[in-house]
Design a protein around this motif. Structure first.
Motif, PDB file in Angstrom:
ATOM      1  N   LEU B 117       0.821  -1.313  -0.083  1.00 46.12           N
ATOM      2  CA  LEU B 117       0.101  -0.016   0.104  1.00 46.12           C
ATOM      3  C   LEU B 117       0.690   1.187   0.036  1.00 46.12           C
ATOM      4  O   LEU B 117       1.957   1.286   0.608  1.00 46.12           O
ATOM      5  CB  LEU B 117      -0.837  -0.023   1.091  1.00 46.12           C
ATOM      6  CG  LEU B 117      -1.821  -1.306   1.532  1.00 46.12           C
ATOM      7  CD1 LEU B 117      -2.387  -1.130   2.821  1.00 46.12           C
ATOM      8  CD2 LEU B 117      -2.890  -1.439   0.558  1.00 46.12           C
ATOM      9  N   GLN B 132      -5.847   0.109  -4.454  1.00 38.47           N
ATOM     10  CA  GLN B 132      -5.102  -0.188  -3.266  1.00 38.47           C
ATOM     11  C   GLN B 132      -6.306  -0.412  -2.338  1.00 38.47           C
ATOM     12  O   GLN B 132      -5.898  -1.317  -1.097  1.00 38.47           O
ATOM     13  CB  GLN B 132      -4.072   0.556  -2.799  1.00 38.47           C
ATOM     14  CG  GLN B 132      -4.505   1.872  -2.271  1.00 38.47           C
ATOM     15  CD  GLN B 132      -3.029   2.389  -1.630  1.00 38.47           C
ATOM     16  OE1 GLN B 132      -1.994   2.096  -1.862  1.00 38.47           O
ATOM     17  NE2 GLN B 132      -3.163   3.736  -0.993  1.00 38.47           N
ATOM     18  N   TYR B 136      -5.785  -3.542   0.168  1.00 38.43           N
ATOM     19  CA  TYR B 136      -6.080  -3.444   1.530  1.00 38.43           C
ATOM     20  C   TYR B 136      -7.050  -4.615   2.262  1.00 38.43           C
ATOM     21  O   TYR B 136      -6.863  -5.158   3.211  1.00 38.43           O
ATOM     22  CB  TYR B 136      -6.347  -2.089   2.075  1.00 38.43           C
ATOM     23  CG  TYR B 136      -6.996  -1.985   3.445  1.00 38.43           C
ATOM     24  CD1 TYR B 136      -6.232  -2.188   4.524  1.00 38.43           C
ATOM     25  CD2 TYR B 136      -8.462  -1.776   3.725  1.00 38.43           C
ATOM     26  CE1 TYR B 136      -6.926  -2.252   5.843  1.00 38.43           C
ATOM     27  CE2 TYR B 136      -9.009  -1.640   4.900  1.00 38.43           C
ATOM     28  CZ  TYR B 136      -8.070  -1.982   6.098  1.00 38.43           C
ATOM     29  OH  TYR B 136      -8.568  -1.826   7.237  1.00 38.43           O
ATOM     30  N   SER B 140      -6.404  -7.632   4.600  1.00 38.98           N
ATOM     31  CA  SER B 140      -7.066  -7.849   5.872  1.00 38.98           C
ATOM     32  C   SER B 140      -7.593  -9.294   6.300  1.00 38.98           C
ATOM     33  O   SER B 140      -7.641  -9.788   7.123  1.00 38.98           O
ATOM     34  CB  SER B 140      -8.326  -6.786   6.145  1.00 38.98           C
ATOM     35  OG  SER B 140      -7.636  -5.546   6.670  1.00 38.98           O
ATOM     36  N   SER B 221      -5.812  -7.095  11.891  1.00 33.69           N
ATOM     37  CA  SER B 221      -5.280  -6.260  10.821  1.00 33.69           C
ATOM     38  C   SER B 221      -6.114  -4.937  10.946  1.00 33.69           C
ATOM     39  O   SER B 221      -5.335  -4.004  11.064  1.00 33.69           O
ATOM     40  CB  SER B 221      -6.148  -6.721   9.447  1.00 33.69           C
ATOM     41  OG  SER B 221      -6.265  -5.708   8.415  1.00 33.69           O
ATOM     42  N   PHE B 225      -3.694  -1.581  11.716  1.00 34.61           N
ATOM     43  CA  PHE B 225      -3.783  -0.532  10.838  1.00 34.61           C
ATOM     44  C   PHE B 225      -4.117   0.554  11.724  1.00 34.61           C
ATOM     45  O   PHE B 225      -3.639   1.993  11.410  1.00 34.61           O
ATOM     46  CB  PHE B 225      -4.961  -0.776   9.790  1.00 34.61           C
ATOM     47  CG  PHE B 225      -4.237  -1.337   8.440  1.00 34.61           C
ATOM     48  CD1 PHE B 225      -3.841  -2.536   8.517  1.00 34.61           C
ATOM     49  CD2 PHE B 225      -3.984  -0.605   7.414  1.00 34.61           C
ATOM     50  CE1 PHE B 225      -3.163  -3.218   7.397  1.00 34.61           C
ATOM     51  CE2 PHE B 225      -3.308  -1.117   6.230  1.00 34.61           C
ATOM     52  CZ  PHE B 225      -2.859  -2.395   6.176  1.00 34.61           C
ATOM     53  N   ILE B 324      -5.886   5.266   3.342  1.00 32.39           N
ATOM     54  CA  ILE B 324      -5.570   4.623   2.229  1.00 32.39           C
ATOM     55  C   ILE B 324      -6.118   5.094   0.914  1.00 32.39           C
ATOM     56  O   ILE B 324      -5.440   4.868  -0.068  1.00 32.39           O
ATOM     57  CB  ILE B 324      -6.208   3.210   2.427  1.00 32.39           C
ATOM     58  CG1 ILE B 324      -5.482   2.529   3.740  1.00 32.39           C
ATOM     59  CG2 ILE B 324      -6.297   2.289   1.497  1.00 32.39           C
ATOM     60  CD1 ILE B 324      -6.310   1.212   4.463  1.00 32.39           C
TER      61      ILE B 324
END
Lengths: 350, 330
Positions: B117, B132, B136, B140, B221, B225, B324
């Motif tokens: 990413l 992306q 992502y 996850s 995840s 994040f 993101i």
């Protein structure tokens, strides 16, 4: 059955629970019902904690039934959980195998150290609480036959007490005990007296260095017997040298105090043993740098005590944490090489 | 750290007991699903919670060395292995060393974006960044495999140009063996052996395990994040960090992470990574203590005018999503 089941359950546990043993996987659960139940240890219940002399404790432990009975003269590792941390010390059993067999009880006679990290906690042990012990270890045993002389110094009397009690049940040749201690600090004297009254083959002499001189002066009297020595390293060395010169059979158990170099900034050197590879390290640089200087390959990472990559198992000796100045324990524990300095000879698992 | 002791030892043992109970009641309930699917559902949730506890509060923290002082041969960073596809030793090398030492230094901390990413302007924009967000989501869902693959990807074991002068600490062959053997064990355990043990309820158990693993992946995840990639998190260049002092290191840790506010249970389930800032400052302090020191840390930050990045779960997660999306465009 266990021989077959253990490898199988451990294999299963490794594959499915990522634990080296099944016991390790379920340990915290079992501890809910059985305090101090631990994989790889035996449990023992505290029965008696008693001060028997100045700073000396007699502790009686009831061992769990699967504990293998000791032989007179053997020792155990005693493990306590002190403030959440497992700490282990070695003590000789001062009671007979016979008593262990019939009553399930063993006795330890322990000299308390001032400011010690372990023995002060023994005095605070509650009756009916649980401790962990190892199986009996050691090969310091009474010879099958022949006259014997015991040489004991200080708390080195303990294995001989076990041997004498066991001797009540077994016919053997004459035994004489030479017991050195500071004046009026001989342990279990009443017990020795009662033993010598009951055992026709047992006599003893209490000596102290200040009034009776060096042990060496007394040795010539005992040439015609096998010698068993238990006491501090120096005491043992003196007797061993003499025995060698006069070709006398000798066996011994001696404890050496670790030579610590805690104070002062002056440079000192110590032996490091990494799984058999030995080198000298000083107390100024971190151990990691000295491992590397000696071309010993160890994993490492951040060099500042964060990543735990250079962590390894110290088996013996004391190191200082450079960040806090705190000294490690004597026994086995995990330390980080990058933030540790030696303050005694140390031994690592390779 | 002086206070660390019996309380902490008892705490981690209690959490382990809780994990074992949840895991086994979960596995049993999955099979009992034939009585009513509700039992199965509770089983899935129990197993997922057990897996989350094992991953976060136990695995992550024990492997950080937070409980090494206990001298317990089963609860220390050398011995512990967790119930995810990633080999513990591999994680220890990459995470404990690279990520915690070089936090958010672009080029050195490969956790920043995981090479998948684009999360800051430090990286050149590429076309693949357009989608992306999908990447992502995939990451996850498969998070445990991402973590497992992390070191191999970093060392370019399978793809990419190998750097000649790199100091490989572990041979590639061993990395591969460990990756495949741990991964295979996990697959066989959850998707073959346990389902087989359930006999006719094979599918119930298989699907239950699959969902439990999925829930755990999504949870870890998301928490990770939120701890690292919220809008305010700063990055650093290698140049900035040359010869940095201990103080500057702390400063970087402070700016490189963010916290999530929540209840006691929320913190336990995140492995106290909801206190990501405190964790980065003191990675080997028993994690439950972060709750105690957080107000002090916040006070120090305030005194020095350093931003203390915290917020509710939804605020922090929203900020991650925004980040993101923002960097998927040039």
């Amino acid at each position: 059955m266990n021989v077959l089941l253990n490898p199988l359950s451990n294999w299963f546990s490794k594959q499915f629970f990522h634990h080296t043993s099944m016991a390790g996987y379920i340990e915290p659960v079992i501890q809910l019902f059985k305090p101090s139940w631990r994989d790889g240890y035996y449990r023992a219940k505290v029965v008696v904690v008693q001060a028997i002399a100045n700073r000396t404790l007699a502790i009686e432990l009831k061992t769990e039934s699967r504990w293998p009975t000791h032989k007179a003269g053997q020792h155990i590792e005693l493990t306590l959980e002190i403030n959440g941390r497992l700490v282990t010390r070695v003590f000789t059993i001062a009671s007979s195998p016979n008593q262990a067999m019939h009553e399930g009880v063993i006795r330890l006679v322990v000299k308390q150290q001032d400011a010690g990290a372990f023995t002060p906690y023994l005095a605070r042990l509650q009756v009916n609480s649980w401790v962990n012990i190892s199986k009996p270890k050691g090969a310091f045993l009474l010879p099958q036959s022949g006259a014997v002389t015991f040489f004991a110094a200080g708390s080195g009397i303990t294995p001989f007490i076990a041997m004498l009690h066991q001797n009540l049940h077994e016919q053997v040749d004459p035994i004489h005990l030479v017991y050195y201690a500071k004046a009026n600090e001989h342990l279990v004297v009443a017990e020795l007296e009662s033993l010598s009254n009951r055992l026709a083959n047992f006599t003893f002499t209490l000596l102290s260095r200040s009034s009776d001189g060096d042990v060496i002066e007394k040795l010539s009297e005992f040439h015609n017997s096998k010698w068993l020595v238990c006491g501090p390293n120096d005491f043992y060395k003196t007797i061993q040298n003499y025995a060698e010169a006069h070709q006398i059979s000798i066996s011994s158990e001696h404890f050496s105090l670790v030579n610590l170099h805690v104070h002062g900034d002056e440079k000192a050197h110590f032996q490091v043993d990494h799984g058999g590879i030995k080198f000298t390290a000083d107390n100024q640089q971190p151990l990691l740098a000295q491992f590397q200087a000696n071309k010993i390959n160890v994993p490492y990472g951040c060099g500042m005590g964060i990543c735990h990559q250079c962590q390894c198992v110290k088996k013996k000796g004391v190191v200082r944490d450079m960040r806090t100045g705190k000294l490690s324990d004597y026994g086995e524990e995990l330390i980080q090489l990058c933030v540790s300095q030696v303050v005694s000879d140390v031994e690592f698992k390779a | 750290m002086a206070k660390v002791g019996e309380q902490d030892a008892n705490y981690i043992r209690r959490v382990i007991v809780m994990q074992r109970i949840l895991e086994w009641s979960g596995r049993i309930l999955l099979v009992l699903g034939f009585i009513t699917p509700w039992l199965w559902l509770v089983g899935v949730l129990a197993l997922a919670t057990a897996k989350i506890l094992d991953n976060m509060e136990i695995g992550h923290n024990v492997m950080h060395g937070q409980y090494d002082w206990m001298n317990d041969k089963h609860i220390n960073s050398k011995a512990y292995e967790w119930d995810i596809a990633c080999d513990g030793k591999s994680w220890n090398r990459v995470h404990n060393f690279e990520h915690h030492t070089y936090t958010n230094i672009i080029g050195k901390d490969r956790d920043f974006g995981y090479g998948l990413l684009r999360l800051s302007n430090d990286f050149r924009w590429r076309v693949k960044n357009l989608w992306q967000f999908i990447t992502y989501l995939n990451l996850s869902v498969l998070f445990q495999w991402g973590v497992a693959y992390h070191e191999l990807a970093a060392e370019r074991v399978f793809f990419g140009k190998k750097k000649e002068n790199r100091d490989y600490k572990v041979p590639h062959s061993e990395l591969k063996t460990r990756f495949f053997s741990k991964g295979a064990r996990q697959l066989i355990k959850d998707y073959l052996i346990f389902p087989l043990l359930a006999g006719p309820f094979f599918l119930w158990v298989l699907v239950g395990n699959l969902i439990a693993n999925l829930l755990r992946n999504l949870w870890t995840s998301t928490i990770i994040f939120c701890g690292h990639f919220t809008g305010d998190v700063k990055t650093f260049s290698e140049k900035e960090c040359e010869n940095e002092t201990k103080g500057q290191w702390y400063y970087r840790q402070a700016l490189g992470s963010s916290n999530i506010k929540g209840s006691k249970w929320f913190h336990v389930l995140t492995g106290h990574l909801s206190f990501q800032i405190e964790h980065h400052l003191f990675p080997d302090m028993p994690a439950k203590r972060y709750r105690e020191i957080a107000p002090k840390v916040q006070k120090v930050f305030r005194e020095h005018g350093i931003q203390y990045n915290t917020g509710s779960f939804f605020k922090q997660y929203g900020s991650v999503v925004k980040r993101i999306l923002r960097y998927s465009l040039p």
